[in-house]
Design a protein around this motif. Structure first.
Motif, PDB file in Angstrom:
ATOM      1  N   THR A 113      38.300  42.676  40.687  1.00  0.00           N
ATOM      2  CA  THR A 113      37.082  42.702  41.497  1.00  0.00           C
ATOM      3  C   THR A 113      36.145  41.551  41.131  1.00  0.00           C
ATOM      4  N   GLU A 114      36.081  41.237  39.836  1.00  0.00           N
ATOM      5  CA  GLU A 114      35.136  40.228  39.351  1.00  0.00           C
ATOM      6  C   GLU A 114      35.428  38.816  39.866  1.00  0.00           C
ATOM      7  N   THR A 115      36.601  38.597  40.450  1.00  0.00           N
ATOM      8  CA  THR A 115      36.915  37.290  41.028  1.00  0.00           C
ATOM      9  C   THR A 115      36.997  37.368  42.547  1.00  0.00           C
ATOM     10  N   THR A 116      36.378  38.376  43.108  1.00  0.00           N
ATOM     11  CA  THR A 116      36.287  38.594  44.555  1.00  0.00           C
ATOM     12  C   THR A 116      37.674  38.715  45.196  1.00  0.00           C
ATOM     13  N   VAL A 117      38.266  39.842  44.916  1.00  0.00           N
ATOM     14  CA  VAL A 117      39.563  40.255  45.453  1.00  0.00           C
ATOM     15  C   VAL A 117      40.689  39.384  44.890  1.00  0.00           C
ATOM     16  N   TRP A 118      41.542  38.828  45.722  1.00  0.00           N
ATOM     17  CA  TRP A 118      42.758  38.189  45.198  1.00  0.00           C
ATOM     18  C   TRP A 118      42.491  36.803  44.630  1.00  0.00           C
ATOM     19  N   SER A 119      43.215  36.494  43.537  1.00  0.00           N
ATOM     20  CA  SER A 119      43.122  35.178  42.905  1.00  0.00           C
ATOM     21  C   SER A 119      44.461  34.447  42.898  1.00  0.00           C
ATOM     22  N   LEU A 120      45.551  35.208  42.888  1.00  0.00           N
ATOM     23  CA  LEU A 120      46.892  34.614  42.928  1.00  0.00           C
ATOM     24  C   LEU A 120      47.739  35.346  43.964  1.00  0.00           C
ATOM     25  N   LEU A 121      48.696  34.611  44.546  1.00  0.00           N
ATOM     26  CA  LEU A 121      49.587  35.192  45.543  1.00  0.00           C
ATOM     27  C   LEU A 121      51.021  34.765  45.291  1.00  0.00           C
ATOM     28  N   LYS A 122      51.936  35.673  45.600  1.00  0.00           N
ATOM     29  CA  LYS A 122      53.362  35.366  45.482  1.00  0.00           C
ATOM     30  C   LYS A 122      54.095  35.933  46.698  1.00  0.00           C
ATOM     31  N   LYS A 123      54.775  35.071  47.452  1.00  0.00           N
ATOM     32  CA  LYS A 123      55.638  35.518  48.538  1.00  0.00           C
ATOM     33  C   LYS A 123      57.079  35.532  48.038  1.00  0.00           C
ATOM     34  N   PHE A 124      57.771  36.638  48.236  1.00  0.00           N
ATOM     35  CA  PHE A 124      59.156  36.745  47.797  1.00  0.00           C
ATOM     36  C   PHE A 124      60.063  36.152  48.869  1.00  0.00           C
ATOM     37  N   GLU A 125      60.559  34.947  48.594  1.00  0.00           N
ATOM     38  CA  GLU A 125      61.438  34.259  49.542  1.00  0.00           C
ATOM     39  C   GLU A 125      62.882  34.741  49.430  1.00  0.00           C
ATOM     40  N   SER A 126      63.207  35.359  48.302  1.00  0.00           N
ATOM     41  CA  SER A 126      64.539  35.919  48.096  1.00  0.00           C
ATOM     42  C   SER A 126      64.380  37.253  47.378  1.00  0.00           C
ATOM     43  N   ARG A 127      65.476  37.995  47.259  1.00  0.00           N
ATOM     44  CA  ARG A 127      65.415  39.300  46.605  1.00  0.00           C
ATOM     45  C   ARG A 127      64.944  39.118  45.163  1.00  0.00           C
ATOM     46  N   PRO A 128      63.817  39.720  44.790  1.00  0.00           N
ATOM     47  CA  PRO A 128      63.250  39.465  43.461  1.00  0.00           C
ATOM     48  C   PRO A 128      64.097  40.053  42.337  1.00  0.00           C
ATOM     49  N   TYR A 171      27.903  41.507  35.934  1.00  0.00           N
ATOM     50  CA  TYR A 171      27.735  42.941  36.191  1.00  0.00           C
ATOM     51  C   TYR A 171      26.266  43.254  36.427  1.00  0.00           C
ATOM     52  N   TYR A 172      25.987  43.990  37.460  1.00  0.00           N
ATOM     53  CA  TYR A 172      24.615  44.277  37.855  1.00  0.00           C
ATOM     54  C   TYR A 172      23.846  45.020  36.762  1.00  0.00           C
ATOM     55  N   LYS A 173      22.782  44.414  36.294  1.00  0.00           N
ATOM     56  CA  LYS A 173      21.900  45.004  35.282  1.00  0.00           C
ATOM     57  C   LYS A 173      22.641  45.394  33.993  1.00  0.00           C
ATOM     58  N   ASP A 174      23.687  44.631  33.657  1.00  0.00           N
ATOM     59  CA  ASP A 174      24.435  44.887  32.421  1.00  0.00           C
ATOM     60  C   ASP A 174      24.726  43.544  31.751  1.00  0.00           C
ATOM     61  N   THR A 178      28.293  41.557  30.824  1.00  0.00           N
ATOM     62  CA  THR A 178      28.473  40.261  31.479  1.00  0.00           C
ATOM     63  C   THR A 178      28.776  39.165  30.461  1.00  0.00           C
ATOM     64  N   GLU A 179      28.006  39.125  29.371  1.00  0.00           N
ATOM     65  CA  GLU A 179      28.199  38.085  28.360  1.00  0.00           C
ATOM     66  C   GLU A 179      29.533  38.219  27.631  1.00  0.00           C
ATOM     67  N   LYS A 180      30.057  39.425  27.589  1.00  0.00           N
ATOM     68  CA  LYS A 180      31.347  39.667  26.931  1.00  0.00           C
ATOM     69  C   LYS A 180      32.516  39.177  27.778  1.00  0.00           C
ATOM     70  N   SER A 181      32.404  39.319  29.098  1.00  0.00           N
ATOM     71  CA  SER A 181      33.538  39.031  29.981  1.00  0.00           C
ATOM     72  C   SER A 181      33.427  37.705  30.721  1.00  0.00           C
ATOM     73  N   PHE A 182      32.221  37.243  31.006  1.00  0.00           N
ATOM     74  CA  PHE A 182      32.021  35.982  31.713  1.00  0.00           C
ATOM     75  C   PHE A 182      31.594  34.924  30.704  1.00  0.00           C
TER      76      PHE A 182
END
Length: 226
Positions: A113-128, A171-174, A178-182
């Protein structure tokens, strides 16, 4: 990149308070597609999900693995030209293989959530044969760092850290949390420490290897056991 367009007909199965609902709400409409909103009872019924797909010509679903297990259990079989975006929790290999064998176009999506939904994507072009989370989306930087926030060598395990335009303010009002994770990294700028372990593979894709703490996920919901 996923290919949303005017022909996209997406079944929205995510509660509107869950961050990945942002993708369902805005991306199809921005691209001229359509959305069908399933209610809280329909999303728990595989037969009902299959009925909606067939009735309204749905061709795209984003959801957690639980959604797709329900759909398979309903004996739905028309996966040809069907687009699946799986995220919110680890994508089981057996599920990915089954969906691929049935002809679906499959994407594995990763991002807190902290990176606004998706950050990486993988399309399976062959059977994984293994599950990776692919490569960063545009305007996103992904780093594998050790406890001293140094970049680890390729192939070695460290913490997945993310920077870029999707990064939240904090993090809102925290201020303490915030300082621990960002972190304002002297070399890579502001990054978010995900708490997920991962490594960079030889082909440039990333692999997620679980948590470095006691956090668990159930149907995409993050739970702090403490």
């Amino acid at each position: 990149e996923v290919g949303f367009n005017q022909k996209t007909n997406l079944l929205a199965v995510t509660t509107l308070s869950f961050d990945i609902a942002v993708v369902e709400l805005f991306v199809p409409l921005i691209m001229g597609g359509a959305i069908y909103f399933a209610d809280k009872f329909q999303v728990l019924d595989g037969m009902e999900i299959a009925r909606i797909i067939e009735t309204y010509g749905i061709n795209t679903i984003q959801g957690t693995p639980a959604t797709f297990r329900l759909l398979l259990a309903s004996r739905f079989s028309k996966f040809d030209k069907f687009k699946i975006i799986c995220g919110g929790e680890p994508f089981p290999l057996d599920l990915a293989q089954t969906l691929f064998d049935k002809g679906a176009q499959i994407w594995n999506a990763y991002g807190p959530t902290e990176t606004t939904v998706w950050s990486l994507l993988k399309k399976f072009e062959s059977r994984p044969e293994r599950i990776t989370i692919g490569r960063p989306i545009a305007n996103t930087q992904v780093l594998i760092l050790d406890e001293q926030l140094n970049k680890v060598p390729q192939g070695e395990v460290g913490e997945i850290c993310i920077g870029g335009l999707g990064l939240a303010v904090g993090y809102y009002k925290d201020l303490e949390k915030t300082e621990k994770s960002f972190i304002d990294h002297p070399k890579w700028g502001r990054i978010y420490k995900t708490g997920d372990l991962g490594r960079l593979l030889v082909d440039g894709e990333f692999e997620c290897l679980g948590r470095n703490d006691s956090q668990v996920k159930i149907r995409g919901y993050r739970i702090e056991l403490g």
